[in-house]
Motif scaffolding. Sequence first.
Motif, PDB file in Angstrom:
ATOM      1  N   ALA A  20       0.836  -1.204   0.000  1.00 17.91           N
ATOM      2  CA  ALA A  20       0.000   0.000   0.000  1.00 17.91           C
ATOM      3  C   ALA A  20       0.868   1.250   0.000  1.00 17.91           C
ATOM      4  CB  ALA A  20      -0.936  -0.016   1.207  1.00 17.91           C
ATOM      5  N   LEU A  21       1.932   1.239   0.802  1.00 15.13           N
ATOM      6  CA  LEU A  21       2.837   2.392   0.879  1.00 15.13           C
ATOM      7  C   LEU A  21       3.496   2.666  -0.472  1.00 15.13           C
ATOM      8  CD1 LEU A  21       4.449   4.496   2.613  1.00 15.13           C
ATOM      9  CD2 LEU A  21       6.166   2.711   2.875  1.00 15.13           C
ATOM     10  N   TYR A  22       4.039   1.613  -1.102  1.00 18.12           N
ATOM     11  CA  TYR A  22       4.757   1.815  -2.372  1.00 18.12           C
ATOM     12  C   TYR A  22       3.807   2.110  -3.523  1.00 18.12           C
ATOM     13  CZ  TYR A  22       9.264   1.220  -0.376  1.00 18.12           C
ATOM     14  OH  TYR A  22      10.396   1.437   0.367  1.00 18.12           O
ATOM     15  N   THR A  23       2.573   1.628  -3.419  1.00 16.62           N
ATOM     16  CA  THR A  23       1.577   1.995  -4.426  1.00 16.62           C
ATOM     17  C   THR A  23       1.329   3.495  -4.382  1.00 16.62           C
ATOM     18  OG1 THR A  23       0.537  -0.179  -4.362  1.00 16.62           O
ATOM     19  CG2 THR A  23      -0.828   1.640  -5.166  1.00 16.62           C
ATOM     20  N   ARG A  24       1.261   4.058  -3.160  1.00 12.17           N
ATOM     21  CA  ARG A  24       1.076   5.501  -3.015  1.00 12.17           C
ATOM     22  C   ARG A  24       2.331   6.252  -3.434  1.00 12.17           C
ATOM     23  NH1 ARG A  24       0.507   7.952   1.742  1.00 12.17           N
ATOM     24  NH2 ARG A  24       1.161   6.200   3.014  1.00 12.17           N
ATOM     25  N   LEU A  25       3.487   5.754  -3.019  1.00 19.09           N
ATOM     26  CA  LEU A  25       4.751   6.433  -3.322  1.00 19.09           C
ATOM     27  C   LEU A  25       5.020   6.480  -4.822  1.00 19.09           C
ATOM     28  CD1 LEU A  25       7.448   7.637  -2.127  1.00 19.09           C
ATOM     29  CD2 LEU A  25       8.370   5.333  -2.331  1.00 19.09           C
ATOM     30  N   THR A  33       2.686 -10.296  -8.019  1.00 15.89           N
ATOM     31  CA  THR A  33       3.007 -10.835  -6.704  1.00 15.89           C
ATOM     32  C   THR A  33       3.353 -12.304  -6.922  1.00 15.89           C
ATOM     33  OG1 THR A  33       0.774 -11.540  -6.197  1.00 15.89           O
ATOM     34  CG2 THR A  33       1.345  -9.293  -5.582  1.00 15.89           C
ATOM     35  N   GLU A  34       4.319 -12.770  -6.165  1.00 19.20           N
ATOM     36  CA  GLU A  34       4.779 -14.143  -6.395  1.00 19.20           C
ATOM     37  C   GLU A  34       5.314 -14.731  -5.102  1.00 19.20           C
ATOM     38  OE1 GLU A  34       7.594 -14.387  -9.622  1.00 19.20           O
ATOM     39  OE2 GLU A  34       8.090 -16.488  -9.193  1.00 19.20           O
ATOM     40  N   HIS A  35       4.918 -15.950  -4.799  1.00 19.26           N
ATOM     41  CA  HIS A  35       5.488 -16.687  -3.669  1.00 19.26           C
ATOM     42  C   HIS A  35       6.656 -17.517  -4.187  1.00 19.26           C
ATOM     43  CE1 HIS A  35       5.929 -18.924  -0.010  1.00 19.26           C
ATOM     44  NE2 HIS A  35       5.685 -20.058  -0.625  1.00 19.26           N
ATOM     45  N   VAL A  36       7.809 -17.395  -3.551  1.00 19.56           N
ATOM     46  CA  VAL A  36       8.964 -18.198  -3.946  1.00 19.56           C
ATOM     47  C   VAL A  36       9.220 -19.203  -2.827  1.00 19.56           C
ATOM     48  CG1 VAL A  36      11.374 -18.170  -4.703  1.00 19.56           C
ATOM     49  CG2 VAL A  36       9.897 -16.217  -5.195  1.00 19.56           C
ATOM     50  N   ALA A  37       8.722 -20.422  -3.040  1.00 18.67           N
ATOM     51  CA  ALA A  37       8.776 -21.436  -1.983  1.00 18.67           C
ATOM     52  C   ALA A  37      10.207 -21.766  -1.584  1.00 18.67           C
ATOM     53  CB  ALA A  37       8.043 -22.692  -2.450  1.00 18.67           C
ATOM     54  N   SER A  38      11.111 -21.813  -2.573  1.00 21.06           N
ATOM     55  CA  SER A  38      12.495 -22.216  -2.279  1.00 21.06           C
ATOM     56  C   SER A  38      13.193 -21.220  -1.360  1.00 21.06           C
ATOM     57  CB  SER A  38      13.274 -22.366  -3.586  1.00 21.06           C
ATOM     58  OG  SER A  38      13.290 -21.132  -4.291  1.00 21.06           O
ATOM     59  N   GLU A  39      12.733 -19.955  -1.352  1.00 28.29           N
ATOM     60  CA  GLU A  39      13.341 -18.937  -0.494  1.00 28.29           C
ATOM     61  C   GLU A  39      12.449 -18.585   0.700  1.00 28.29           C
ATOM     62  OE1 GLU A  39      16.411 -17.591  -1.181  1.00 28.29           O
ATOM     63  OE2 GLU A  39      16.570 -18.876  -2.946  1.00 28.29           O
ATOM     64  N   ALA A  40      11.278 -19.204   0.752  1.00 21.39           N
ATOM     65  CA  ALA A  40      10.311 -18.889   1.820  1.00 21.39           C
ATOM     66  C   ALA A  40      10.029 -17.389   1.884  1.00 21.39           C
ATOM     67  CB  ALA A  40      10.779 -19.426   3.173  1.00 21.39           C
ATOM     68  N   VAL A  41       9.734 -16.821   0.720  1.00 18.75           N
ATOM     69  CA  VAL A  41       9.385 -15.400   0.679  1.00 18.75           C
ATOM     70  C   VAL A  41       8.151 -15.170  -0.197  1.00 18.75           C
ATOM     71  CG1 VAL A  41      11.708 -14.474   1.076  1.00 18.75           C
ATOM     72  CG2 VAL A  41      10.951 -14.905  -1.269  1.00 18.75           C
ATOM     73  N   ASP A  42       7.427 -14.125   0.160  1.00 18.29           N
ATOM     74  CA  ASP A  42       6.414 -13.565  -0.719  1.00 18.29           C
ATOM     75  C   ASP A  42       6.995 -12.286  -1.300  1.00 18.29           C
ATOM     76  OD1 ASP A  42       4.300 -15.392  -0.549  1.00 18.29           O
ATOM     77  OD2 ASP A  42       3.620 -14.525   1.345  1.00 18.29           O
ATOM     78  N   THR A  43       6.776 -12.075  -2.596  1.00 18.52           N
ATOM     79  CA  THR A  43       7.355 -10.907  -3.256  1.00 18.52           C
ATOM     80  C   THR A  43       6.260 -10.108  -3.967  1.00 18.52           C
ATOM     81  OG1 THR A  43       7.772 -12.038  -5.365  1.00 18.52           O
ATOM     82  CG2 THR A  43       9.507 -12.162  -3.704  1.00 18.52           C
ATOM     83  N   VAL A  44       6.489  -8.808  -4.072  1.00 13.04           N
ATOM     84  CA  VAL A  44       5.611  -7.909  -4.834  1.00 13.04           C
ATOM     85  C   VAL A  44       6.531  -7.031  -5.673  1.00 13.04           C
ATOM     86  CG1 VAL A  44       3.984  -5.994  -4.689  1.00 13.04           C
ATOM     87  CG2 VAL A  44       3.791  -7.901  -3.085  1.00 13.04           C
ATOM     88  N   PHE A  45       6.225  -6.920  -6.977  1.00  8.88           N
ATOM     89  CA  PHE A  45       7.086  -6.173  -7.895  1.00  8.88           C
ATOM     90  C   PHE A  45       6.391  -4.953  -8.456  1.00  8.88           C
ATOM     91  CE2 PHE A  45       9.157 -10.274  -7.964  1.00  8.88           C
ATOM     92  CZ  PHE A  45      10.497  -9.974  -8.124  1.00  8.88           C
ATOM     93  N   PHE A  46       7.128  -3.839  -8.454  1.00  8.55           N
ATOM     94  CA  PHE A  46       6.690  -2.607  -9.108  1.00  8.55           C
ATOM     95  C   PHE A  46       7.681  -2.287 -10.215  1.00  8.55           C
ATOM     96  CE2 PHE A  46       3.568  -0.983  -6.061  1.00  8.55           C
ATOM     97  CZ  PHE A  46       3.876  -1.691  -4.911  1.00  8.55           C
ATOM     98  N   GLN A  47       7.188  -1.872 -11.364  1.00  4.02           N
ATOM     99  CA  GLN A  47       8.056  -1.415 -12.452  1.00  4.02           C
ATOM    100  C   GLN A  47       8.298   0.081 -12.278  1.00  4.02           C
ATOM    101  OE1 GLN A  47       8.883  -3.651 -15.267  1.00  4.02           O
ATOM    102  NE2 GLN A  47      10.496  -2.126 -15.516  1.00  4.02           N
ATOM    103  N   VAL A  48       9.554   0.498 -12.342  1.00  3.57           N
ATOM    104  CA  VAL A  48       9.885   1.931 -12.265  1.00  3.57           C
ATOM    105  C   VAL A  48      10.839   2.219 -13.410  1.00  3.57           C
ATOM    106  CG1 VAL A  48      10.722   3.802 -10.823  1.00  3.57           C
ATOM    107  CG2 VAL A  48       9.729   1.790  -9.744  1.00  3.57           C
ATOM    108  N   GLY A  49      10.308   2.706 -14.513  1.00  2.00           N
ATOM    109  CA  GLY A  49      11.142   2.880 -15.696  1.00  2.00           C
ATOM    110  C   GLY A  49      11.735   1.544 -16.096  1.00  2.00           C
TER     111      GLY A  49
END
Length: 134
Positions: A20-25, A33-49
């Motif tokens: 929510a913060l980065y969507t506003r920023l 959004t992607e779950h990477v099971a091998s790293e035990a992380v959830d990720t969210v990607f924003f394109q900036v240029g």
Amino acid sequence: MLTNLEHLGLAVHDLAAATALYTRLLGQAPYKTEHVASEAVDTVFFQVGGSKIELLAGTSPDSAISKFLEKKPEGIHHVAFEVDDIVAEMVRLKAEGFILLNEQPKRGADNKLVCFVHPKSAGGVLVELCQSVL
Ligand code: CO
């Protein structure tokens, strides 16, 4: 060869709040959004240029992101460079004395082959090499 600053990886405690913060920023919604099971992380990607912001939250106490946030505040976790030949770059960096955290490229988020360089050999910065794959 390193061809682009591909993304900055930011470690966060609360992925929904950070999204929510980065969507506003950034004035735009994430593209993935992607779950990477091998790293035990959830990720969210924003394109900036031509670059991206990757938000990372651990999904288990064992995840590298959870461990990072036990010691450090939220913020920049890694700097990722795009490479055109990850194996060649791994060989080159190893010959230059850098410590690689994986001996073989591994599958990362966002359709990438990745390799991490230990911060103790890279001026305190965790460096990620990434090569696009389909
Ligand atoms: Co990354």
